[in-house]
Scaffold this motif. Structure first.
Motif, mmCIF file in Angstrom:
data_model
loop_
_atom_site.group_PDB
_atom_site.id
_atom_site.type_symbol
_atom_site.label_atom_id
_atom_site.label_comp_id
_atom_site.label_asym_id
_atom_site.label_seq_id
_atom_site.Cartn_x
_atom_site.Cartn_y
_atom_site.Cartn_z
ATOM 1 N N GLY A 1 49.043 41.511 30.073
ATOM 2 C CA GLY A 1 50.406 41.999 29.837
ATOM 3 C C GLY A 1 50.760 43.196 30.715
ATOM 4 N N ASN A 2 49.716 43.951 31.157
ATOM 5 C CA ASN A 2 49.988 45.129 31.974
ATOM 6 C C ASN A 2 50.561 44.757 33.338
ATOM 7 N N LEU B 1 36.843 52.137 30.473
ATOM 8 C CA LEU B 1 36.691 50.675 30.547
ATOM 9 C C LEU B 1 37.404 50.111 31.783
ATOM 10 N N VAL B 2 38.159 50.948 32.488
ATOM 11 C CA VAL B 2 38.889 50.471 33.676
ATOM 12 C C VAL B 2 37.873 50.041 34.734
ATOM 13 N N LYS C 1 44.381 43.726 42.152
ATOM 14 C CA LYS C 1 43.165 44.464 41.768
ATOM 15 C C LYS C 1 43.487 45.453 40.638
ATOM 16 N N GLN C 2 44.599 46.131 40.787
ATOM 17 C CA GLN C 2 44.980 47.113 39.757
ATOM 18 C C GLN C 2 45.187 46.429 38.397
ATOM 19 N N VAL C 3 45.891 45.286 38.426
ATOM 20 C CA VAL C 3 46.125 44.560 37.161
ATOM 21 C C VAL C 3 44.784 44.165 36.556
ATOM 22 N N ARG C 4 43.901 43.580 37.396
ATOM 23 C CA ARG C 4 42.610 43.100 36.872
ATOM 24 C C ARG C 4 41.754 44.263 36.355
ATOM 25 N N ASP C 5 41.742 45.364 37.089
ATOM 26 C CA ASP C 5 40.891 46.491 36.688
ATOM 27 C C ASP C 5 41.307 47.072 35.340
#
Ligand code: FAD
Ligand code: SF4
Length: 597
Positions: free
Chosen positions: A427-428, A380-381, A441-445
């Motif tokens: 939260g991540n 799902l990432v 981008k990493q947080v959103r992905d």
């Protein structure tokens, strides 16, 4: 501004010269239901509530965006919420000596605490003593239903007849067949959303439209099916289709506010006692409401030993009064009801009213919490974002232990509550390293790809787990406080170890990468599902109430909240509290009609 506001009904002023048909103490799930049922039978009822009637829509402001609040929804910095560590390194009364003007229980450490700071009690005014216990209380019209978590489950004969299955404790004096019609009434009167699963150990309700599981939850459900375990959409005490008979409540618009904060819904799609029960009861013309009225004694007619009324202190003026009733209904919540009974000593009832058995305050039980697991669904990432938290809850994973097969280490069972998907705040972000556009981008992905769940297990009712009245400490109104004598036992510790292991196992079997898991047990009381302390039973020597929650000793006294529960089961209790209260108040109304009471 809330979306909807309805004119609230006006109740007459309390007339303390008059003897009401019934005086009800407490206006939460139990007291609200008692008021609803008794007034619908035409009885004149006085409802005493210790807390205030708040402008609840203004408190909850469910539609307010975080950036429209000066502290993104947090309460003022000088207020303090107890942390999980403070519950273990300090001792009750936890707030004693703390420098903050207001100290709250741990729920005020959750997001959006400014919206519930007038709902949850200030521990400085409401101390208690004894062993560790994380006691969450709400003193206002509606009690804890103003912010409850909405998971609305039924018990089954696996619970009511648990002793017959495993030999421990006592069976309830009722079976599922006795309470089923009242569960149905509660479903239809208040509204509940969910999916029928046909499980004998988690009976279905009469459901309105369910909320949907999102992809990670569906994956877990499908994997669990192969293990014979059932994950079902959150059974929420929320009206998703609307209730034609109730003008104070709206159907759920899926705004998710109740799920993002400690609870509460300003359009009252989620059940709360005032709009679900008390305002409709006022519309009958039979209900009188007295808020700011803290009951401190059930008074007794010295000639008959029967209950005569309730002495209360005005929370604002501190003046004391007595309200009189033909029947007295205690519904102040499990622990407060036990406190009131133990405080009500008289020559006729030297151990406290209804306590000839010595069981008031004993056999306390609740739910064990702590073990939990969080994981990542890798495929799902990076997937397009969807609205996942616009719903009143995620999922419930039903009990699977000690059903057909016996566990060697422990008796009874546990279920898991959980959820997955994209939330308003990812939260991540806290744990993601880096900065700038790569970080974003990493947080959103990753944001929507996490799933987590935590267990709720049955704590065995034991006589040795009890509460009594502290001989020294008093609350801010001079009323002696409760003293706890309560700890988890061996069965709870072994169950917790199993919860932690099965949580991990189930995620691994579903191909979910575990990112965090916890095996530690949280402080006693964490579940906010306190039960027992005035249990029902057939034998007046070992129980406090009969199957209609009527005192064995004092026939015009009922205790209609969770204190009457014989065992905790592992399902959340509020729907059962209301179904039982409805059944008992129907019975009382009939007894009052025939002159038996
Ligand atoms: C954050 C949170 C999440 C929860 N989630 C769930 C869930 O998902 N599912 C579930 O089933 N349950 C849940 N619960 C528990 C649920 O709220 C309770 O089971 C339910 O409210 C119990 O109803 P009650 O009437 O016994 O007590 P309450 O709702 O607490 O009402 C008791 C009332 O009595 C009043 N009172 C107390 N003492 C006195 C006195 N001496 N005189 C006069 N009045 C008095 C109080 O002010 C209060 O208004 C949750 C609770 C909280 C706080
Ligand atoms: S999701 Fe439904 S119940 Fe929850 S706050 Fe929104 S409208 Fe109310």
């Amino acid at each position: 501004m809330s979306l909807l506001r309805f004119a609230q009904p006006k109740a007459p002023e309390a007339d303390l010269q008059k003897t009401y048909d019934a005086v009800v103490v407490g206006s939460g799930a139990a007291g609200g239901m008692a008021a609803h049922v008794l007034t619908s039978h035409g009885l004149k009822v006085l409802l005493l509530e210790a807390g205030k009637k708040l402008d609840i829509e203004q408190e909850l402001r469910s539609m307010e965006w975080p950036y429209d609040h000066p502290r993104r929804g947090n309460m003022p910095p000088e207020y303090h919420a107890l942390t999980s560590n403070e519950y273990t390194i300090r001792q009750p009364p936890y707030a004693k000596g703390m420098p903050y003007p207001k100290v709250f229980s741990y729920v005020q450490g959750w997001g959006g605490s400014d919206y519930s700071k007038n709902i949850v009690v200030n521990e400085k005014e409401h101390p208690y003593t004894g062993t560790d216990y994380a006691w969450v209380r709400a003193r206002l019209l509606g009690g804890k239903t103003a912010i409850w978590g909405r998971l609305a489950l039924r018990l089954s004969d696996y619970d009511f007849k648990a002793k017959s299955r495993d030999g421990y404790g006592e069976d309830w004096p009722i079976s599922y067949a006795d309470i089923e019609p009242y569960y149905d009434k509660v479903d239809e009167y208040l509204g509940i959303s969910g999916v029928k699963e046909g499980l004998p150990y988690l009976p279905d309700s009469i459901f309105q439209r369910p909320t949907r599981l999102n992809p990670a939850e569906v994956r877990l459900r499908q994997s669990l099916q192969k293990m014979g375990r059932v994950l079902t959409p959150y059974r929420a005490g929320v009206t998703t289709d609307g209730l034609k008979h109730n003008k104070y409540r709206s159907r759920c618009f899926g705004r998710g506010a109740c799920n993002r904060r400690s609870g509460g819904c300003d359009i009252h799609a989620a059940f709360d006692s005032p709009t679900g029960l008390i305002y409709p009861a006022m519309d009958t013309g039979n209900l009188t409401l007295r808020t700011n009225a803290t009951a401190y004694e059930v008074t007794v007619d010295p000639k008959t030993g029967l209950a005569r009324g309730v002495s209360f202190i005005d929370t604002d003026t501190r003046q004391t009064y007595e309200a009189k009733g033909r029947a007295i209904i205690i519904a102040a919540s499990t622990l407060e009801s036990a406190r009131l009974m133990l405080l009500s000593k008289s020559p006729a009832h030297p151990n406290g009213i209804g306590n000839s058995s010595g069981h008031v305050g004993h056999n306390f039980c609740e739910h064990l919490m702590g073990p939990s697991v969080s994981g990542l669904v890798k495929d799902l990432v990076g997937k397009p974002h969807t609205l996942d938290d616009g719903r009143p809850g995620g999922f419930y994973l039903a009990r699977f232990r000690n059903l057909d097969q016996k566990q060697p280490d422990f008796i009874r069972g546990y279920g898991f509550e959980g959820s997955s998907g994209l939330g308003m705040f990812p939260g991540n972000a806290y744990d993601t390293p880096g900065f700038g556009s790569g970080f974003k981008k990493q947080v959103r992905d990753y944001a929507g790809a996490f799933i987590s769940m935590g267990a709720f297990g049955e704590v065995l009712a034991r006589y040795e787990n009890y509460m009594d009245i502290d001989p020294v400490v008093k609350d801010a109104w001079g009323v002696p406080v409760l003293r706890f004598h309560y700890t988890f036992g061996d069965n709870e510790r072994k169950m917790a170890a199993d919860m932690a292991a099965t949580g991990r196992e189930m995620f691994e079997a579903a191909g979910i990468e575990i990112v965090h898991s916890d095996a530690d047990i949280l402080t006693e009381g964490w579940s906010i599902h306190e039960l027992g302390t005035a249990r029902m039973g057939a034998d007046p020597k070992t129980s406090v109430l009969n199957q209609f929650q009527q005192s064995h000793d004092v026939k015009n006294l009922l205790v209609v909240d969770g204190s009457s529960h014989v065992s905790a089961s592992c399902q959340n209790p509020t729907w059962t509290i209301m179904a039982l209260a409805w059944r008992s108040c129907d019975h009382l109304a009939e007894q009052m009609r025939t002159g038996e009471v």
